[in-house]
Design a protein around this motif. Structure first.
Motif, mmCIF file in Angstrom:
data_model
loop_
_atom_site.group_PDB
_atom_site.id
_atom_site.type_symbol
_atom_site.label_atom_id
_atom_site.label_comp_id
_atom_site.label_asym_id
_atom_site.label_seq_id
_atom_site.Cartn_x
_atom_site.Cartn_y
_atom_site.Cartn_z
ATOM 1 N N ALA A 55 34.028 19.471 -33.726
ATOM 2 C CA ALA A 55 35.194 19.349 -32.843
ATOM 3 C C ALA A 55 35.918 18.034 -33.097
ATOM 4 O O ALA A 55 37.157 17.997 -33.100
ATOM 5 N N LEU B 123 39.777 17.754 -33.974
ATOM 6 C CA LEU B 123 40.678 16.980 -33.110
ATOM 7 C C LEU B 123 41.387 15.876 -33.896
ATOM 8 O O LEU B 123 42.552 15.574 -33.625
ATOM 9 N N SER C 293 44.936 22.482 -30.189
ATOM 10 C CA SER C 293 44.755 21.977 -28.828
ATOM 11 C C SER C 293 43.259 21.816 -28.552
ATOM 12 O O SER C 293 42.420 22.353 -29.284
ATOM 13 N N VAL C 294 42.930 21.123 -27.492
ATOM 14 C CA VAL C 294 41.530 20.950 -27.105
ATOM 15 C C VAL C 294 40.887 22.309 -26.832
ATOM 16 O O VAL C 294 39.753 22.570 -27.240
ATOM 17 N N THR C 295 41.620 23.198 -26.182
ATOM 18 C CA THR C 295 41.090 24.538 -25.888
ATOM 19 C C THR C 295 40.815 25.311 -27.176
ATOM 20 O O THR C 295 39.762 25.950 -27.308
ATOM 21 N N CYS D 180 37.715 23.897 -28.749
ATOM 22 C CA CYS D 180 36.543 24.322 -27.969
ATOM 23 C C CYS D 180 36.046 25.683 -28.457
ATOM 24 O O CYS D 180 34.863 25.845 -28.759
ATOM 25 N N LEU E 235 35.322 25.628 -21.523
ATOM 26 C CA LEU E 235 36.058 24.386 -21.756
ATOM 27 C C LEU E 235 35.455 23.243 -20.938
ATOM 28 O O LEU E 235 35.360 22.111 -21.415
ATOM 29 N N SER F 52 34.014 19.914 -22.628
ATOM 30 C CA SER F 52 34.593 18.605 -22.298
ATOM 31 C C SER F 52 33.537 17.641 -21.767
ATOM 32 O O SER F 52 33.523 16.462 -22.131
ATOM 33 N N PRO G 119 37.815 14.836 -24.746
ATOM 34 C CA PRO G 119 38.415 15.322 -26.003
ATOM 35 C C PRO G 119 39.910 15.049 -26.117
ATOM 36 O O PRO G 119 40.396 14.734 -27.205
ATOM 37 N N SER G 120 40.641 15.141 -25.025
ATOM 38 C CA SER G 120 42.092 14.908 -25.089
ATOM 39 C C SER G 120 42.397 13.456 -25.448
ATOM 40 O O SER G 120 43.305 13.177 -26.245
ATOM 41 N N TYR H 123 40.281 11.453 -27.082
ATOM 42 C CA TYR H 123 39.823 11.290 -28.465
ATOM 43 C C TYR H 123 40.883 11.800 -29.438
ATOM 44 O O TYR H 123 41.188 11.141 -30.432
ATOM 45 N N ARG H 124 41.446 12.959 -29.151
ATOM 46 C CA ARG H 124 42.467 13.555 -30.029
ATOM 47 C C ARG H 124 43.642 12.602 -30.201
ATOM 48 O O ARG H 124 44.130 12.391 -31.306
#
Length: 154
Positions: A77, A81, A87-89, A92, A100, A104, A115-116, A118-119
């Motif tokens: 992941a 990312l 997207s995070v979803t 996932c 999700l 997360s 994750p958001s 981190y991305r």
């Protein structure tokens, strides 16, 4: 009556057979991390009970099979990312997680940020870095499963 050395030889042979099975389980997790895997299915694949597999896997590798699987998924992941095109979803589900929320939570436990976040931050932090170096630099640190022991100074 059997000689005591025979019992030790049988025990050692059984231990080596279990280690070979554990390697097969670990290799399967590495290959099929994005597939729906659970401890029962992994245990059936190597003709062990789920409890025995979990105990032996933890003794050999320092973490449970589920924890190892989630770490592989989170590592993958992180790479997805960093690319920034999913997207995070989407990430996932691409790595085999079906929730999700669980993804997360586990991501945050291992990586230290959601994750958001981190991305957003990883894309900037690894600009111009070869992917093989970025993977090594950004590898997750296990916060809960395997604590790093401080070196003892004499």
């Amino acid at each position: 009556m059997c000689h005591p050395a025979w019992g030790r030889a049988l025990t050692e042979a059984h231990r080596l057979k279990d280690l070979a099975r554990l390697r097969r389980v670990r290799d399967r997790i590495d290959r099929e991390y994005a597939q729906p895997l659970d401890v029962e299915a992994l245990a059936r694949g190597v003709h062990m009970s789920a409890g025995h597999l979990s105990r032996q896997f933890r003794a050999a590798y320092g973490e449970s099979p589920y924890s190892y699987l989630m770490t592989r998924r989170i590592e993958r992941a992180m790479a997805l990312l960093r690319r920034g095109d999913l997207s995070v979803t989407e990430v996932c589900f691409a790595v085999g997680c079906s929730s999700l929320g669980t993804f997360s939570t586990r991501f945050t436990e291992l990586v230290g940020v959601p994750p958001s976040v981190y991305r957003r931050e990883a894309a900037r932090a690894t600009v111009g870095m070869p992917p093989c170096v970025a993977k090594q630099v950004t590898r997750p640190v296990r916060n809960r499963e395997a604590q790093v022991k401080e070196p003892q100074l004499a």
